[in-house]
Design a protein around this motif. Sequence first.
Motif, PDB file in Angstrom:
ATOM      1  N   THR A 262       0.851  -1.184   0.000  1.00  0.00           N
ATOM      2  CA  THR A 262       0.000   0.000   0.000  1.00  0.00           C
ATOM      3  C   THR A 262       0.886   1.233   0.000  1.00  0.00           C
ATOM      4  N   ILE A 263       0.637   2.132  -0.947  1.00  0.00           N
ATOM      5  CA  ILE A 263       1.428   3.359  -1.023  1.00  0.00           C
ATOM      6  C   ILE A 263       0.539   4.563  -0.756  1.00  0.00           C
ATOM      7  N   PRO A 264       1.094   5.628  -0.175  1.00  0.00           N
ATOM      8  CA  PRO A 264       0.300   6.826   0.115  1.00  0.00           C
ATOM      9  C   PRO A 264      -0.282   7.434  -1.159  1.00  0.00           C
ATOM     10  N   PHE A 265      -1.428   8.064  -1.012  1.00  0.00           N
ATOM     11  CA  PHE A 265      -2.121   8.665  -2.149  1.00  0.00           C
ATOM     12  C   PHE A 265      -1.234   9.685  -2.857  1.00  0.00           C
ATOM     13  N   ASN A 266      -0.558  10.532  -2.083  1.00  0.00           N
ATOM     14  CA  ASN A 266       0.242  11.598  -2.704  1.00  0.00           C
ATOM     15  C   ASN A 266       1.436  11.032  -3.477  1.00  0.00           C
ATOM     16  N   VAL A 267       1.990   9.902  -3.024  1.00  0.00           N
ATOM     17  CA  VAL A 267       3.101   9.283  -3.747  1.00  0.00           C
ATOM     18  C   VAL A 267       2.599   8.714  -5.074  1.00  0.00           C
ATOM     19  N   ALA A 268       1.409   8.130  -5.062  1.00  0.00           N
ATOM     20  CA  ALA A 268       0.835   7.592  -6.297  1.00  0.00           C
ATOM     21  C   ALA A 268       0.567   8.695  -7.310  1.00  0.00           C
ATOM     22  N   VAL A 269       0.181   9.865  -6.822  1.00  0.00           N
ATOM     23  CA  VAL A 269      -0.144  10.982  -7.714  1.00  0.00           C
ATOM     24  C   VAL A 269       1.110  11.689  -8.218  1.00  0.00           C
ATOM     25  N   MET A 270       2.045  11.913  -7.322  1.00  0.00           N
ATOM     26  CA  MET A 270       3.216  12.728  -7.654  1.00  0.00           C
ATOM     27  C   MET A 270       4.443  11.902  -8.045  1.00  0.00           C
ATOM     28  N   GLY A 271       4.402  10.600  -7.744  1.00  0.00           N
ATOM     29  CA  GLY A 271       5.594   9.785  -7.951  1.00  0.00           C
ATOM     30  C   GLY A 271       6.559   9.949  -6.798  1.00  0.00           C
ATOM     31  N   GLY A 272       7.520   9.062  -6.704  1.00  0.00           N
ATOM     32  CA  GLY A 272       8.497   9.129  -5.613  1.00  0.00           C
ATOM     33  C   GLY A 272       9.054   7.758  -5.322  1.00  0.00           C
ATOM     34  N   THR A 273       9.455   7.546  -4.094  1.00  0.00           N
ATOM     35  CA  THR A 273       9.982   6.239  -3.699  1.00  0.00           C
ATOM     36  C   THR A 273       9.196   5.700  -2.518  1.00  0.00           C
ATOM     37  N   HIS A 274       9.152   4.391  -2.433  1.00  0.00           N
ATOM     38  CA  HIS A 274       8.504   3.727  -1.312  1.00  0.00           C
ATOM     39  C   HIS A 274       9.252   2.425  -1.086  1.00  0.00           C
ATOM     40  N   SER A 275       9.361   2.007   0.141  1.00  0.00           N
ATOM     41  CA  SER A 275      10.178   0.836   0.462  1.00  0.00           C
ATOM     42  C   SER A 275       9.311  -0.346   0.872  1.00  0.00           C
ATOM     43  N   VAL A 276       9.821  -1.537   0.581  1.00  0.00           N
ATOM     44  CA  VAL A 276       9.184  -2.770   1.006  1.00  0.00           C
ATOM     45  C   VAL A 276      10.261  -3.636   1.648  1.00  0.00           C
ATOM     46  N   ASN A 277       9.902  -4.354   2.696  1.00  0.00           N
ATOM     47  CA  ASN A 277      10.848  -5.199   3.403  1.00  0.00           C
ATOM     48  C   ASN A 277      10.640  -6.642   2.988  1.00  0.00           C
TER      49      ASN A 277
END
Length: 289
Positions: free
Chosen positions: A138-153
Amino acid sequence: MAKSLYETLEINESATPAEIKKAYRKLARKYHPDICKKPECEEKFKEINAAYEVLSDEQKKAQYDQFGDSMFGGQSFQDFSRGQGANVDLDEILRNIFGGGGFGGSQRSSGGFGDFGGFGGGFGGFNQPDLDIHAKMTIPFNVAVMGGTHSVNLNGETINLKIPAGISTGKKMRVRGKGKSMQGQRGDLIVEVEVASSPEYERDGDNLTKTIDVPLKLMMFGGKISVQTLHKEITIKIPKNSKNGQKMRIKGYGVKDKGDLYLKLNVVLPKVEDLDEELAKMMEEKLPQ
C-alpha cells in the motif's frame, strides 16, 4: 533478447508455421542418426526436435517468445544442452527446470521419417520455473499521484521502489533478481500496488477533485482565496455569483505532468448570531425568498 531455438531450426522469428515445419523436416532428415553417422549428429538431432516441439506449439512458442533463452539460464539452448555432458537424461533436467513435462511421453510421427525413437514427444508441461515472489504494497495517495519512492521489506532486506506518477491500484511492479533462486536462475519480486485513499481528494484517472470551503461573501461578490494542492499552495480567483457545488478547473495540478485538478466550491454560511445585528435584520428583510 536471445532466442536460440530459432537459430537451431535456421529460421527467423517471423517464420510461419509452414516455414517452421519445412525447416524442421529438412534438418531432421539431415541429422537423423539413421542417416548421419557423425558423432555430433545425435546431439544435433535432439536439439532440432526440442526446438520444433516448442516452436510448433502456439502456447509454448508464445511463452518462449516472451522469455527467450532466460528459460535456459541465459545460455543458448545448444550450450545448455551440451553443457550437461554426455549420456545425461535431458528430459529429467528440463523437467526440473520447467516444472514438469520434458521430452518424454508418446513418440512423435516425423512427417515421413517414421518414429524417431526416444527423441520424439514434446515438452509437455513446458512452464517457466516459478521463482518469482509476489507481494502486495500500500502506497500513500500523494506518492501515487506525484511519484516518488517507497520501500518494502523482504526477508529483512529493505528494497526501495521508484513509484511512477499516476500509478493506480492493481498495477504491478517488477524488481529484477529479488525472487527465489534455483539452479543458477533467479526470479523477480513482483509487487502489486494498492493506493491508499485520501481524505481530501477524489481521483478519476489522472484528474483530481478537491472540495474547498468558500465564505459566502466570496461566493457572492468574488475574490481571491489560497488553496493548498499536492503540488504547491496556489491562489485562485472565485468568480462573482458562484454557485454551491460549482467546479473550477486548475490545469496541470492533477497527476504530475498528466492531469488537472478540479476544485469543488462549498459555500460556508455565517451563523446569524455572528453577524452584525443591523446587517442580520436587513438581510432577513431584504434577501429574496
